[in-house]
Design a protein around this motif. Structure first.
Motif, PDB file in Angstrom:
ATOM      1  N   GLU A  21       0.856  -1.189   0.000  1.00 49.80           N
ATOM      2  CA  GLU A  21       0.000   0.000   0.000  1.00 49.80           C
ATOM      3  C   GLU A  21       0.888   1.233   0.000  1.00 49.80           C
ATOM      4  O   GLU A  21       2.016   1.198   0.490  1.00 49.80           O
ATOM      5  CB  GLU A  21      -0.888   0.030   1.253  1.00 49.80           C
ATOM      6  N   MET A  22       0.343   2.326  -0.498  1.00 48.57           N
ATOM      7  CA  MET A  22       1.062   3.596  -0.528  1.00 48.57           C
ATOM      8  C   MET A  22       0.626   4.462   0.657  1.00 48.57           C
ATOM      9  O   MET A  22      -0.570   4.595   0.926  1.00 48.57           O
ATOM     10  CB  MET A  22       0.773   4.344  -1.831  1.00 48.57           C
ATOM     11  N   PHE A  23       1.635   5.036   1.357  1.00 50.01           N
ATOM     12  CA  PHE A  23       1.375   5.935   2.472  1.00 50.01           C
ATOM     13  C   PHE A  23       2.332   7.112   2.397  1.00 50.01           C
ATOM     14  O   PHE A  23       3.450   6.980   1.925  1.00 50.01           O
ATOM     15  CB  PHE A  23       1.549   5.219   3.816  1.00 50.01           C
ATOM     16  N   SER A  24       1.898   8.233   2.940  1.00 51.99           N
ATOM     17  CA  SER A  24       2.740   9.430   2.916  1.00 51.99           C
ATOM     18  C   SER A  24       3.777   9.436   4.040  1.00 51.99           C
ATOM     19  O   SER A  24       4.703  10.233   4.010  1.00 51.99           O
ATOM     20  CB  SER A  24       1.871  10.689   3.012  1.00 51.99           C
ATOM     21  N   SER A  25       3.615   8.537   5.017  1.00 49.97           N
ATOM     22  CA  SER A  25       4.595   8.475   6.103  1.00 49.97           C
ATOM     23  C   SER A  25       4.667   7.058   6.665  1.00 49.97           C
ATOM     24  O   SER A  25       3.705   6.283   6.549  1.00 49.97           O
ATOM     25  CB  SER A  25       4.226   9.444   7.225  1.00 49.97           C
TER      26      SER A  25
END
Length: 69
Positions: A21-25
């Motif tokens: 999954e993509m996360f900003s942090s």
């Protein structure tokens, strides 16, 4: 945005997470991993004695968190 994966260890076997999954942090990825562990634990068929672990792994393959189910 960075990609994180969430492999699961259960009964001595690994269920890989090839997509992630993509996360900003990293913090958000760790929170997501904790939610995955809680979701697994809430399953009525969950074997709580199996030692299930949800890992949070960054794109370089480094483990950044570990959540016991």
């Amino acid at each position: 945005m960075r990609r994180y994966s969430f492999p699961i260890f259960h009964n001595g076997e690994t269920q890989a997470d090839d997509v992630g999954e993509m996360f900003s942090s990293a913090e958000l990825a760790v929170q997501y991993g904790a939610r995955v562990a809680r979701d697994i634990a809430s399953d009525p068929d969950c074997d709580h004695d199996a030692g299930t672990i949800v890992l949070v792994v960054d794109a370089s393959g480094a483990e950044i968190a570990r959540h016991m189910v």
